[in-house]
Every structure is written in structure tokens, then in C-alpha cells.
Design a protein around this motif. Structure first.
Motif, PDB file in Angstrom:
ATOM      1  N   TRP A  83       0.841  -1.188   0.000  1.00  0.00           N
ATOM      2  CA  TRP A  83       0.000   0.000   0.000  1.00  0.00           C
ATOM      3  C   TRP A  83       0.877   1.240   0.000  1.00  0.00           C
ATOM      4  O   TRP A  83       1.847   1.325   0.750  1.00  0.00           O
ATOM      5  N   ASN A  84       0.519   2.213  -0.834  1.00  0.00           N
ATOM      6  CA  ASN A  84       1.311   3.427  -0.988  1.00  0.00           C
ATOM      7  C   ASN A  84       0.527   4.668  -0.568  1.00  0.00           C
ATOM      8  O   ASN A  84      -0.683   4.751  -0.765  1.00  0.00           O
ATOM      9  N   TYR A  85       1.229   5.621  -0.018  1.00  0.00           N
ATOM     10  CA  TYR A  85       0.644   6.836   0.546  1.00  0.00           C
ATOM     11  C   TYR A  85      -0.153   7.655  -0.470  1.00  0.00           C
ATOM     12  O   TYR A  85       0.277   7.855  -1.608  1.00  0.00           O
ATOM     13  N   LYS A  86      -1.303   8.122  -0.047  1.00  0.00           N
ATOM     14  CA  LYS A  86      -2.093   9.091  -0.800  1.00  0.00           C
ATOM     15  C   LYS A  86      -2.241  10.401  -0.040  1.00  0.00           C
ATOM     16  O   LYS A  86      -2.043  11.478  -0.597  1.00  0.00           O
ATOM     17  N   SER A  87      -2.595  10.317   1.242  1.00  0.00           N
ATOM     18  CA  SER A  87      -2.816  11.519   2.048  1.00  0.00           C
ATOM     19  C   SER A  87      -2.966  11.115   3.511  1.00  0.00           C
ATOM     20  O   SER A  87      -3.102   9.928   3.828  1.00  0.00           O
ATOM     21  N   PRO A  88      -2.961  12.105   4.434  1.00  0.00           N
ATOM     22  CA  PRO A  88      -3.211  11.774   5.836  1.00  0.00           C
ATOM     23  C   PRO A  88      -4.636  11.252   6.021  1.00  0.00           C
ATOM     24  O   PRO A  88      -5.533  11.531   5.227  1.00  0.00           O
ATOM     25  N   TYR A 118       3.309  15.978   7.743  1.00  0.00           N
ATOM     26  CA  TYR A 118       3.675  14.705   7.128  1.00  0.00           C
ATOM     27  C   TYR A 118       4.768  14.926   6.071  1.00  0.00           C
ATOM     28  O   TYR A 118       5.698  14.126   5.956  1.00  0.00           O
ATOM     29  N   ASN A 119       4.625  15.978   5.298  1.00  0.00           N
ATOM     30  CA  ASN A 119       5.623  16.262   4.266  1.00  0.00           C
ATOM     31  C   ASN A 119       6.998  16.517   4.884  1.00  0.00           C
ATOM     32  O   ASN A 119       8.023  16.050   4.371  1.00  0.00           O
ATOM     33  N   ARG A 120       7.029  17.261   5.991  1.00  0.00           N
ATOM     34  CA  ARG A 120       8.306  17.562   6.653  1.00  0.00           C
ATOM     35  C   ARG A 120       8.972  16.302   7.186  1.00  0.00           C
ATOM     36  O   ARG A 120      10.201  16.172   7.171  1.00  0.00           O
ATOM     37  N   LEU A 121       8.160  15.373   7.677  1.00  0.00           N
ATOM     38  CA  LEU A 121       8.703  14.145   8.259  1.00  0.00           C
ATOM     39  C   LEU A 121       9.003  13.077   7.213  1.00  0.00           C
ATOM     40  O   LEU A 121       9.595  12.043   7.540  1.00  0.00           O
ATOM     41  N   GLY A 122       8.576  13.306   5.976  1.00  0.00           N
ATOM     42  CA  GLY A 122       8.769  12.301   4.933  1.00  0.00           C
ATOM     43  C   GLY A 122       7.685  11.246   4.916  1.00  0.00           C
ATOM     44  O   GLY A 122       7.787  10.242   4.204  1.00  0.00           O
ATOM     45  N   PHE A 123       6.610  11.474   5.711  1.00  0.00           N
ATOM     46  CA  PHE A 123       5.525  10.503   5.757  1.00  0.00           C
ATOM     47  C   PHE A 123       4.739  10.461   4.445  1.00  0.00           C
ATOM     48  O   PHE A 123       3.964   9.529   4.236  1.00  0.00           O
ATOM     49  N   ASN A 124       4.910  11.457   3.597  1.00  0.00           N
ATOM     50  CA  ASN A 124       4.240  11.449   2.298  1.00  0.00           C
ATOM     51  C   ASN A 124       4.849  10.414   1.348  1.00  0.00           C
ATOM     52  O   ASN A 124       4.389  10.259   0.220  1.00  0.00           O
ATOM     53  N   LYS A 125       5.852   9.696   1.822  1.00  0.00           N
ATOM     54  CA  LYS A 125       6.456   8.599   1.045  1.00  0.00           C
ATOM     55  C   LYS A 125       6.186   7.249   1.710  1.00  0.00           C
ATOM     56  O   LYS A 125       6.855   6.258   1.420  1.00  0.00           O
ATOM     57  N   THR A 126       5.208   7.237   2.579  1.00  0.00           N
ATOM     58  CA  THR A 126       4.902   6.029   3.358  1.00  0.00           C
ATOM     59  C   THR A 126       4.471   4.858   2.474  1.00  0.00           C
ATOM     60  O   THR A 126       3.694   5.031   1.535  1.00  0.00           O
ATOM     61  N   THR A 127       4.959   3.686   2.802  1.00  0.00           N
ATOM     62  CA  THR A 127       4.473   2.449   2.191  1.00  0.00           C
ATOM     63  C   THR A 127       4.261   1.417   3.297  1.00  0.00           C
ATOM     64  O   THR A 127       4.991   1.387   4.296  1.00  0.00           O
ATOM     65  N   LEU A 128       3.262   0.583   3.122  1.00  0.00           N
ATOM     66  CA  LEU A 128       2.978  -0.510   4.046  1.00  0.00           C
ATOM     67  C   LEU A 128       2.916  -1.807   3.259  1.00  0.00           C
ATOM     68  O   LEU A 128       2.210  -1.904   2.256  1.00  0.00           O
TER      69      LEU A 128
END
Length: 229
Positions: A83-88, A118-128
């Protein structure tokens, strides 16, 4: 467009809203249809209602209805895949289905506020990634967490570890899925505490800002809207 056509579309929009509200009055123990699928279909119908105004209109309502607390029909197997990041994503813990609608309305506001953090932390590149044995790998930018997912009553439980061997703690999670979209949210207080433990890889001031933002909401869960492959 004729007055008759306008009346027809307005009637259909009203019908969709009434149908959406009706879903939340059905007792959660009734499983004649999967509530996750119902929510997804209603959300899609509302999003495609033709109202694309800047205020969000019914399209925004469709997103809200897809963002409620998980129900007992969701299993860990529903998470298997990548699963790939779309948004918070944000949800609220509540036993009252009608309160969830109000909570979901607040959720969109909070999600928009979370996005820049999220963008600052790099969470916008999250994958599960979750395998068939329910082992997971959660990549939050440069941060990689792993562990095992369990089911506890109506909730999922993520057993987090760092480097696959250092226990970090358990975090309750809610999930809904519609097609290839997964909304996954974690108990915000517990998740922020875990992230703070490993803050050497994250900006602590940004984590503090997230904690401050979420602190004014009782029973809030934070996480991600994810897209499946």
C-alpha cells in the motif's frame, strides 16, 4: 439544463445523503453486507455526484463517510499486499455511529492540517507491506518499522519493532477498505509516543507540533489513506 433536470439531480443527491446516513443506523453486528464495501460504494457515489465546487460539497461528504472507525468485519487478511501513501487520514473512536459522522467532519479539517507536517517528516512517502503471515513493514520516509499485526476484538493491533528485533510497543489501529483504497489509522497518542522514542531520525519539533494539534481531540486516531497496487 431544465428545471425538471435540476429537480431530478437534487432529488438524487438528497437520496444519496439519506442512504449514507441510514448505513450508520444499522447495528454493527449485522453482516448481511460488508459495511466497508457499503461505505466505499456510497463514498464513490457521492464523490461522483457532479458537485465539484470548491467547498467540497457531496464529494467531500463521500470522503468523510469512508473515514469512520473500523468494524468487526475487517480482518488482518484484508491488509495483505503493498500500500502506498495518498494523504493523511484521521478517525475517531466512538461507540455511537451518529457521533462518528460528526467526528468524520472534523477529520477532514485535521487531515488538511496534518499534511504539511507529514511532508516535513517524509511521511508522504509512506508504504505498508503485509504478508500472508501478517508480518508488516511500515516505511515512513527514512524510518522503517516492522512487526506483526493481530486482531483484538473489533480492532487491529500493530506490534511495532525497530530493526526487526527491538520491541517498541503495541498500537491499536482502525481500518476501512474500499476497492484498492485503504484508510489505516492508529491510536494517535501511542503512535506519537513510539515515534518520539526513535526521534533521532525524525524532527522532534514537528512531532511535538502534531502532538499539540491532536491533543485537543478526544479518542483521535491518525494515519494514512493508502492506495493498493
Amino acid at each position: 439544463m431544465s428545471a425538471t433536470s435540476d429537480n431530478y439531480h437534487n432529488t438524487m443527491k438528497l437520496f444519496r445523503i439519506i442512504l449514507a446516513l441510514a448505513v450508520f443506523t444499522v447495528p454493527m453486528h449485522m453482516h448481511a453486507a460488508d459495511p466497508n464495501d457499503i461505505l466505499g460504494k456510497i463514498g464513490s457515489a457521492l464523490s461522483g455526484s457532479g458537485d465539484n465546487s470548491s467547498s467540497g460539497g457531496l464529494g467531500a461528504l463521500g470522503d468523510l463517510l469512508n473515514n469512520v472507525t473500523a468494524n468487526s468485519g475487517f480482518s488482518v487478511d484484508d491488509l495483505v499486499g503493498t500500500w502506498n501513501y495518498k494523504s493523511p487520514a484521521v478517525s475517531f473512536e466512538s461507540d455511537n455511529a451518529l457521533k462518528k459522522i460528526g467526528g468524520a467532519g472534523a477529520a477532514t479539517v485535521v487531515e488538511n492540517k496534518l499534511a504539511p507536517y507529514y511532508n516535513r517528516l517524509g511521511f508522504n512517502k509512506t508504504t505498508l507491506t503485509v504478508d500472508a503471515e501478517h508480518n508488516f513493514t511500515l516505511k515512513l520516509g527514512v524510518l522503517v518499522l516492522s512487526g506483526v499485526i493481530e486482531k483484538d476484538g473489533e480492532q487491529l493491533v500493530f506490534n511495532f519493532s525497530a530493526f526487526k528485533k527491538i520491541p517498541l510497543g503495541k498500537v491499536n489501529a482502525n481500518a476501512t477498505k474500499s476497492g484498492k483504497q485503504l484508510n489505516l489509522t492508529f491510536d494517535a497518542t501511542k503512535l506519537v509516543n513510539i515515534l518520539t522514542q526513535i526521534s533521532s531520525k525524525l524532527n522532534i519539533s514537528t512531532l511535538n507540533a502534531i502532538s499539540s494539534l491532536l491533543g485537543s481531540y478526544e479518542g483521535i486516531y491518525m494515519g494514512f489513506k493508502l492506495q493498493g497496487n
